[in-house]
Design a protein around this motif. Structure first.
Motif, PDB file in Angstrom:
ATOM      1  N   PRO A 132       0.948  -4.534  -4.555  1.00  0.00           N
ATOM      2  CA  PRO A 132       1.433  -3.209  -4.954  1.00  0.00           C
ATOM      3  C   PRO A 132       0.931  -2.790  -6.340  1.00  0.00           C
ATOM      4  O   PRO A 132       0.625  -3.643  -7.185  1.00  0.00           O
ATOM      5  CB  PRO A 132       2.955  -3.376  -4.955  1.00  0.00           C
ATOM      6  CG  PRO A 132       3.187  -4.842  -5.155  1.00  0.00           C
ATOM      7  CD  PRO A 132       2.030  -5.526  -4.468  1.00  0.00           C
ATOM      8  N   ALA A 133       0.854  -1.472  -6.544  1.00  0.00           N
ATOM      9  CA  ALA A 133       0.589  -0.940  -7.883  1.00  0.00           C
ATOM     10  C   ALA A 133       1.737  -1.367  -8.793  1.00  0.00           C
ATOM     11  O   ALA A 133       2.877  -1.456  -8.321  1.00  0.00           O
ATOM     12  CB  ALA A 133       0.489   0.578  -7.816  1.00  0.00           C
ATOM     13  N   ASN A 142       0.815  -1.226   0.000  1.00  0.00           N
ATOM     14  CA  ASN A 142       0.000   0.000   0.000  1.00  0.00           C
ATOM     15  C   ASN A 142       0.844   1.269   0.000  1.00  0.00           C
ATOM     16  O   ASN A 142       0.334   2.354  -0.269  1.00  0.00           O
ATOM     17  CB  ASN A 142      -1.010   0.009   1.160  1.00  0.00           C
ATOM     18  CG  ASN A 142      -0.378  -0.196   2.515  1.00  0.00           C
ATOM     19  OD1 ASN A 142       0.742  -0.694   2.628  1.00  0.00           O
ATOM     20  ND2 ASN A 142      -1.090   0.170   3.562  1.00  0.00           N
ATOM     21  N   ARG A 180      -2.650  -3.743  -8.143  1.00  0.00           N
ATOM     22  CA  ARG A 180      -3.641  -3.657  -7.072  1.00  0.00           C
ATOM     23  C   ARG A 180      -4.933  -4.355  -7.497  1.00  0.00           C
ATOM     24  O   ARG A 180      -5.392  -4.199  -8.634  1.00  0.00           O
ATOM     25  CB  ARG A 180      -3.920  -2.179  -6.769  1.00  0.00           C
ATOM     26  CG  ARG A 180      -4.709  -1.970  -5.505  1.00  0.00           C
ATOM     27  CD  ARG A 180      -4.876  -0.491  -5.200  1.00  0.00           C
ATOM     28  NE  ARG A 180      -5.681  -0.338  -3.995  1.00  0.00           N
ATOM     29  CZ  ARG A 180      -5.983   0.834  -3.444  1.00  0.00           C
ATOM     30  NH1 ARG A 180      -5.539   1.950  -3.985  1.00  0.00           N
ATOM     31  NH2 ARG A 180      -6.718   0.899  -2.344  1.00  0.00           N
ATOM     32  N   LEU A 193      -3.074  -6.454  -0.206  1.00  0.00           N
ATOM     33  CA  LEU A 193      -2.235  -5.260  -0.393  1.00  0.00           C
ATOM     34  C   LEU A 193      -1.235  -5.385  -1.546  1.00  0.00           C
ATOM     35  O   LEU A 193      -0.083  -4.985  -1.422  1.00  0.00           O
ATOM     36  CB  LEU A 193      -1.487  -4.930   0.910  1.00  0.00           C
ATOM     37  CG  LEU A 193      -2.384  -4.572   2.095  1.00  0.00           C
ATOM     38  CD1 LEU A 193      -1.548  -4.363   3.352  1.00  0.00           C
ATOM     39  CD2 LEU A 193      -3.211  -3.316   1.804  1.00  0.00           C
ATOM     40  N   THR A 200       7.523  -3.660  -4.499  1.00  0.00           N
ATOM     41  CA  THR A 200       7.391  -2.739  -3.364  1.00  0.00           C
ATOM     42  C   THR A 200       8.748  -2.176  -2.956  1.00  0.00           C
ATOM     43  O   THR A 200       8.883  -0.979  -2.678  1.00  0.00           O
ATOM     44  CB  THR A 200       6.726  -3.465  -2.181  1.00  0.00           C
ATOM     45  OG1 THR A 200       5.435  -3.928  -2.587  1.00  0.00           O
ATOM     46  CG2 THR A 200       6.571  -2.553  -0.977  1.00  0.00           C
ATOM     47  N   THR A 253       2.685   1.956  -2.257  1.00  0.00           N
ATOM     48  CA  THR A 253       2.686   2.326  -3.681  1.00  0.00           C
ATOM     49  C   THR A 253       1.362   2.942  -4.133  1.00  0.00           C
ATOM     50  O   THR A 253       1.262   3.408  -5.268  1.00  0.00           O
ATOM     51  CB  THR A 253       2.939   1.094  -4.576  1.00  0.00           C
ATOM     52  OG1 THR A 253       1.805   0.202  -4.485  1.00  0.00           O
ATOM     53  CG2 THR A 253       4.197   0.339  -4.189  1.00  0.00           C
ATOM     54  N   PHE A 254       0.338   2.927  -3.271  1.00  0.00           N
ATOM     55  CA  PHE A 254      -0.980   3.398  -3.702  1.00  0.00           C
ATOM     56  C   PHE A 254      -0.970   4.924  -3.854  1.00  0.00           C
ATOM     57  O   PHE A 254      -0.317   5.642  -3.082  1.00  0.00           O
ATOM     58  CB  PHE A 254      -2.077   2.997  -2.698  1.00  0.00           C
ATOM     59  CG  PHE A 254      -2.301   1.500  -2.569  1.00  0.00           C
ATOM     60  CD1 PHE A 254      -1.642   0.588  -3.381  1.00  0.00           C
ATOM     61  CD2 PHE A 254      -3.184   1.016  -1.614  1.00  0.00           C
ATOM     62  CE1 PHE A 254      -1.866  -0.786  -3.255  1.00  0.00           C
ATOM     63  CE2 PHE A 254      -3.416  -0.357  -1.482  1.00  0.00           C
ATOM     64  CZ  PHE A 254      -2.749  -1.259  -2.303  1.00  0.00           C
ATOM     65  N   LYS A 255      -1.761   5.414  -4.821  1.00  0.00           N
ATOM     66  CA  LYS A 255      -1.790   6.856  -5.118  1.00  0.00           C
ATOM     67  C   LYS A 255      -2.107   7.694  -3.878  1.00  0.00           C
ATOM     68  O   LYS A 255      -1.510   8.734  -3.641  1.00  0.00           O
ATOM     69  CB  LYS A 255      -2.853   7.136  -6.184  1.00  0.00           C
ATOM     70  CG  LYS A 255      -2.363   6.976  -7.613  1.00  0.00           C
ATOM     71  CD  LYS A 255      -3.305   7.710  -8.571  1.00  0.00           C
ATOM     72  CE  LYS A 255      -2.903   7.457 -10.012  1.00  0.00           C
ATOM     73  NZ  LYS A 255      -3.164   6.044 -10.409  1.00  0.00           N
ATOM     74  N   ASN A 256      -3.071   7.202  -3.067  1.00  0.00           N
ATOM     75  CA  ASN A 256      -3.550   8.020  -1.941  1.00  0.00           C
ATOM     76  C   ASN A 256      -2.698   7.848  -0.682  1.00  0.00           C
ATOM     77  O   ASN A 256      -3.078   8.280   0.387  1.00  0.00           O
ATOM     78  CB  ASN A 256      -5.004   7.653  -1.618  1.00  0.00           C
ATOM     79  CG  ASN A 256      -5.150   6.186  -1.199  1.00  0.00           C
ATOM     80  OD1 ASN A 256      -4.191   5.418  -1.284  1.00  0.00           O
ATOM     81  ND2 ASN A 256      -6.334   5.803  -0.752  1.00  0.00           N
ATOM     82  N   ALA A 257      -1.532   7.209  -0.812  1.00  0.00           N
ATOM     83  CA  ALA A 257      -0.746   6.839   0.372  1.00  0.00           C
ATOM     84  C   ALA A 257       0.419   7.790   0.646  1.00  0.00           C
ATOM     85  O   ALA A 257       1.432   7.366   1.191  1.00  0.00           O
ATOM     86  CB  ALA A 257      -0.234   5.409   0.226  1.00  0.00           C
ATOM     87  N   ASN A 310      -1.779 -11.048  -4.127  1.00  0.00           N
ATOM     88  CA  ASN A 310      -0.384 -10.770  -3.792  1.00  0.00           C
ATOM     89  C   ASN A 310       0.314 -12.070  -3.402  1.00  0.00           C
ATOM     90  O   ASN A 310      -0.328 -13.048  -3.010  1.00  0.00           O
ATOM     91  CB  ASN A 310      -0.345  -9.771  -2.622  1.00  0.00           C
ATOM     92  CG  ASN A 310       0.973  -9.028  -2.523  1.00  0.00           C
ATOM     93  OD1 ASN A 310       1.869  -9.204  -3.337  1.00  0.00           O
ATOM     94  ND2 ASN A 310       1.072  -8.181  -1.517  1.00  0.00           N
TER      95      ASN A 310
END
Length: 291
Positions: free
Chosen positions: A246-247, A214, A250, A244, A262, A216-220, A254
């Motif tokens: 990774p982008a 997470n 997503r 979780l 990651t 790597t998530f945009k909103n993180a 996993n």
């Protein structure tokens, strides 16, 4: 991405040049055999995994699997959401165990006694994942959750094992209970979810922070800000697989072989080279789990 792609495993990433460990995975929830998962991970430089228990059956399985594979280390615990289910019952059977009636405090005590026995085994390197989860457990379950967390801290200290913490929307309470009980020598915040300020508190206490896909998530962005201030000698990497991912994968399952995705994202955030971060993470994981 087309919906059918959700069932397609992500491709093998470019192998790491420096071997690392997946500090937190759930092989018992993943497709395929343990041997397949370990071979696939090793092929990209993920040569060690920490298999994490979440309930009695899963903790027994983790200990057995670690005994059978040199590259697997186990942790054992009742997940924060498992403790209230033992005490109050689990009518929906949400936790893969079918519907359960309320067992009361005595059932929790009995389960903790078995975790205590498992924690004594040499292949069991940690007690966890334990902690607090204010996201899935309502107010009526918090007393059981907190009692369980305090008991796990005591078990980890008595056996000299790492404490692996699940902290979901409960940062202040987790840190408070660690202070009140006195933390074990080695504490790992699994799937670190705090901000940069909390990372400074953890660093001052010498707690390890394990980052998952997470980050790597945009909103993180708050997670990346935390990683940027976390001391390199306290950083671990994990999958929490099958969760979780990774982008850019997503939403797909996993697995430990995706650790390089990651780790490379983490290297960018920290400004370290991939090899330098991998070297640090490998040493940190061995130190955290005493192998």
């Amino acid at each position: 991405m087309a919906p059918q792609d959700k069932n397609t495993p992500p491709p093998l990433p470019e192998p790491l040049r420096v071997a690392v460990a997946d500090s937190h995975t759930h092989l018992d929830m993943q497709e395929g055999t343990v041997e397949e998962a370990l071979a696939k991970a090793a092929s990209v430089g993920v040569t060690t995994v920490v298999q994490v228990g979440c309930d009695l059956a899963g903790s027994r399985w983790a200990a057995e699997t670690a005994a059978a594979h040199d590259s697997v280390h186990a942790t054992v615990a009742l997940h924060p959401n498992e403790a209230p289910r033992i005490v109050l019952g689990d009518p929906d059977g949400w936790s893969r165990q079918g519907a359960r009636g309320p067992g009361g405090d005595s059932a929790l005590d009995a389960a903790l006694a078995e975790i205590d026995k498992l924690a004594a085994l040499p292949q069991v390197r940690g007690v966890g994942e334990t902690g607090l989860d204010c996201f899935r457990t309502g107010p009526d379950g918090m007393a059981a959750q907190e009692a369980s967390f305090r008991a796990h801290i005591e078990i980890a200290k008595r056996h000299g094992k790492a404490l692996v913490i699940h902290d979901r929307e409960a940062h202040d309470d987790v840190l408070r209970i660690l202070r009140e009980e006195g933390a074990p020598d080695r504490v790992v915040f699994h799937c670190y979810s705090g901000d940069a300020e909390m990372a400074k508190v953890c660093a001052a206490a010498g707690y390890f922070m394990s980052f998952a896909g997470n980050v790597t998530f945009k909103n993180a962005q708050p997670l990346r800000d935390a990683l940027a201030v976390a001391p390199p000698e306290l950083v671990l990497v994990e999958t929490d697989a099958p969760f979780l991912t990774p982008a850019p994968y997503r939403g797909r399952a996993n697995a430990p072989y995706l650790i390089p995705v990651t780790l490379r994202a983490m290297a960018e955030v920290t400004g370290m080279t991939e090899d330098a971060l991998a070297t640090a993470v490998a040493a940190n994981t061995a130190r955290a789990f005493g192998y």
